[in-house]
Enzyme design. Structure first.
Site: not given
Ligand code: PLP
Length: 268
Positions: A30, A116, A136
């Site tokens: 990130t 069920y 669901g």
């Molecule tokens: C955005 C991001 C996440 C978060 O993803 P979600 O699906 O929103 O939890 C996790 N890891 C990386 C590398 C990201 O860029």
């Protein structure tokens, strides 16, 4: 990911009779879009029968581009992959994809078979209720289907390539500008930048970084995200909105320069 200590810890665990369960690798972190060596990670994990999950939440969209596939070498050996088309690909929230090599692994722990829920179609259809916790679920795949029908794979690829080219072009401008630095490689469309003026370091530099970033954001013209890298603040410029074209980035770059220079001059 530094595999040397990982291998050492896994060997120690195995030696002590503990079974290493999984390695979670990231393809495009990130903060800086860093890529773990997925092929090497899969090789190490396979020695212990450990699951490899690859988090490709942001960068996964780049797998659509032939020229980016090298970043994901070995991903075909991962046990599971997650990827969010609601990020760079342009789908709406929340479109998170989960690929799993062997769905039986999910079914073996998630399947539920109360009287069920039985039907005459059991065995003839995939029962997704057996792949995860909820019974669901929303029809989230419809969002991706709609995006593909509206734009088409070729147009989406062209847009991703546009963003890569614009990010690379901005990276060149940042590198050439006095006082500006790229503090991480730019494998895709996110730049990690610093504005460094003479005598600024440590916490003073952090304050300057956060100040010009906030000043840019407060104009409402763009939104940049500060993040930590090696214990210090830097600013992320993520190019990836569907409507962002080169003139927008050029205007942002001008705004970054005037703002950072002004803030540096105004320092007490
Ligand atoms: C955005 C991001 C996440 C978060 O993803 P979600 O699906 O929103 O939890 C996790 N890891 C990386 C590398 C990201 O860029």
């Amino acid at each position: 990911m530094d595999l040397v200590p990982v291998e050492k810890m896994m060997a120690e665990d195995a030696g002590a009779g503990r079974r290493p369960a999984a390695i979670v690798a990231t393809a495009g972190t990130t903060a800086t879009t860093a890529f773990d060596p997925i092929d090497k990670i899969c090789r190490v994990a396979s020695r212990y029968g450990a699951w490899v999950h690859v988090d490709a939440a942001m960068a996964g969209s780049a797998m659509l581009l032939e020229e980016c596939r090298g970043l994901f070498t070995g991903i075909e050996d991962a046990a599971s992959i997650s990827w969010n088309p609601h990020k760079w690909l342009g789908s709406v929230l929340e479109t998170s994809l989960f690929y799993v090599k062997d769905p039986a692994a999910l079914v073996s722990v998630m399947a539920t078979d109360p009287s069920y829920l039985r039907s005459s179609r059991d065995g003839a259809v995939v029962q997704y209720r057996d792949w995860g916790l909820p019974l669901g679920r929303r029809f989230r795949a419809l969002r991706l289907w709609a995006l593909l029908r509206l734009e088409g794979a070729q147009a989406i690829r062209a847009r991703l390539r546009r963003d890569l080219a614009n990010a690379a072009r901005l990276a060149r401008l940042v590198e050439e500008a006095p006082g500006w630095r790229l503090v991480a490689p730019v494998p895709l469309q996110t730049l990690c930048v610093l504005h460094v003026t003479e005598g600024l370091a440590g916490e003073q530099l952090d304050r300057h970084t956060l100040a010009w970033c906030e000043a840019v954001n407060s104009t409402g013209e763009a939104h940049l995200t500060p993040a930590h890298l090696d214990g210090r603040w830097m600013v992320r410029v993520s190019v990836g909105s569907e409507t962002t074209e080169w003139p927008d980035i050029e205007a942002l770059w001008a705004l970054m320069q005037t703002t950072a220079t002004k803030m540096a001059g105004a320092r007490p």
